[in-house]
Design a protein around this motif. Structure first.
Motif, mmCIF file in Angstrom:
data_model
loop_
_atom_site.group_PDB
_atom_site.id
_atom_site.type_symbol
_atom_site.label_atom_id
_atom_site.label_comp_id
_atom_site.label_asym_id
_atom_site.label_seq_id
_atom_site.Cartn_x
_atom_site.Cartn_y
_atom_site.Cartn_z
ATOM 1 N N ARG A 5 0.842 -1.197 0.000
ATOM 2 C CA ARG A 5 0.000 0.000 0.000
ATOM 3 C C ARG A 5 0.870 1.236 0.000
ATOM 4 N NH1 ARG A 5 -4.565 1.928 4.446
ATOM 5 N NH2 ARG A 5 -4.697 4.082 3.690
ATOM 6 N N TYR A 7 1.917 5.129 0.640
ATOM 7 C CA TYR A 7 1.575 6.232 1.543
ATOM 8 C C TYR A 7 2.189 7.483 0.937
ATOM 9 C CZ TYR A 7 0.420 2.507 4.835
ATOM 10 O OH TYR A 7 -0.130 1.397 5.431
ATOM 11 N N PRO A 14 -3.421 6.242 9.266
ATOM 12 C CA PRO A 14 -4.570 6.305 10.171
ATOM 13 C C PRO A 14 -4.400 7.440 11.179
ATOM 14 C CG PRO A 14 -3.685 4.067 10.036
ATOM 15 C CD PRO A 14 -2.698 4.961 9.363
ATOM 16 N N ASP A 53 -5.374 -1.954 9.382
ATOM 17 C CA ASP A 53 -4.540 -1.244 8.403
ATOM 18 C C ASP A 53 -3.061 -1.609 8.474
ATOM 19 O OD1 ASP A 53 -3.595 0.196 10.685
ATOM 20 O OD2 ASP A 53 -5.332 1.505 10.504
ATOM 21 N N ARG A 84 4.667 -0.198 8.738
ATOM 22 C CA ARG A 84 3.676 -1.160 8.247
ATOM 23 C C ARG A 84 4.178 -2.571 8.509
ATOM 24 N NH1 ARG A 84 -0.850 -1.426 5.053
ATOM 25 N NH2 ARG A 84 -1.105 -3.289 3.770
#
Length: 225
Positions: A5, A7, A14, A53, A84
């Motif tokens: 994902r 960023y 979040p 997430d 992450r």
């Protein structure tokens, strides 16, 4: 380690994330941090972020004049780094071996009350938006001086490294990896985290290493100029 994902802006993170307070441990953007998870509250944290997430904030206990807060529920530093969850292995004896890949730094706005056995914080990453741009500012890094300092440290401690890998690494990878792996204490690690940009982080790392060499009786001046 790649992140599936992207960023691209602070708002992609979040607003509230679980945090893992750990003194002397540093996570930086795009760096990989292995962790051995065994406490029940953090095992639950990993389970919860896997279902969500996949973001965990690494943060140090607040530093006082005598070092980090070592109480059962320490006050937290103002700045940490979000990562992450990019790797997980079950050990078969109730532990997780995980890898966090750094996304970007954040400032703690407030701690959320209760609801989980682990701690959660509302964060603001806007002042660290540059962290989300890979390799930003790496041209300003004095790579030659950084490598010379690193070589002097290895020589002083009778250590070896993979110089082919060092020579292949980008300036960002080199600075952040050396900062994360450096054997320095919580105060130095927080200074490396809070450095304004990559070149400043490199200068902090060089300065801390030169001081360590001087304390050990080395002669950094003849090696590092």
């Amino acid at each position: 380690m790649a992140i599936n994902r992207p960023y691209r802006r602070p708002s992609d993170l979040p607003a509230v994330i679980p945090v893992f307070p750990l003194a002397g441990v540093l996570l930086l953007p795009r760096g990989n941090l292995p962790l051995n998870i065994f406490e029940p509250r953090y095992l639950q944290m990993v389970d919860d972020v896997l279902a969500g997430d996949r973001v965990i904030g690494m943060i140090q206990p607040r530093l006082g004049p005598d070092g980090p807060d070592e109480s059962e529920r320490p006050e937290l530093a103002e700045i940490g780094c979000a990562g992450r969850l990019t790797g997980l292995q079950e050990t078969g004896d109730g532990r997780y071996l995980i890898t966090l890949t750094g996304i970007g730094r954040f400032r703690v706005v407030a701690e959320e009350d209760g609801g989980t056995p682990y701690r959660r914080c509302r964060i603001d990453a806007r002042e660290f938006a540059a962290d989300l741009v890979p390799n930003r500012g790496e041209d300003a890094v004095d790579r030659q001086r950084l490598i010379a300092t690193f070589r002097a440290f290895l020589d002083a401690n009778g250590m070896e490294t993979d110089w082919d890998a060092i020579n292949r690494a980008s300036n960002e990878t080199l600075v952040n990896a050396l900062a994360m792996l450096s054997p320095y204490g919580p105060r130095e690690k927080q200074a490396l985290l809070e450095a304004g940009d990559l070149a400043t982080r490199s200068e902090v790392l060089i300065a801390v290493t030169e001081m360590a060499l001087a304390r050990e009786g080395g002669d950094p001046g003849s090696t590092l100029q």
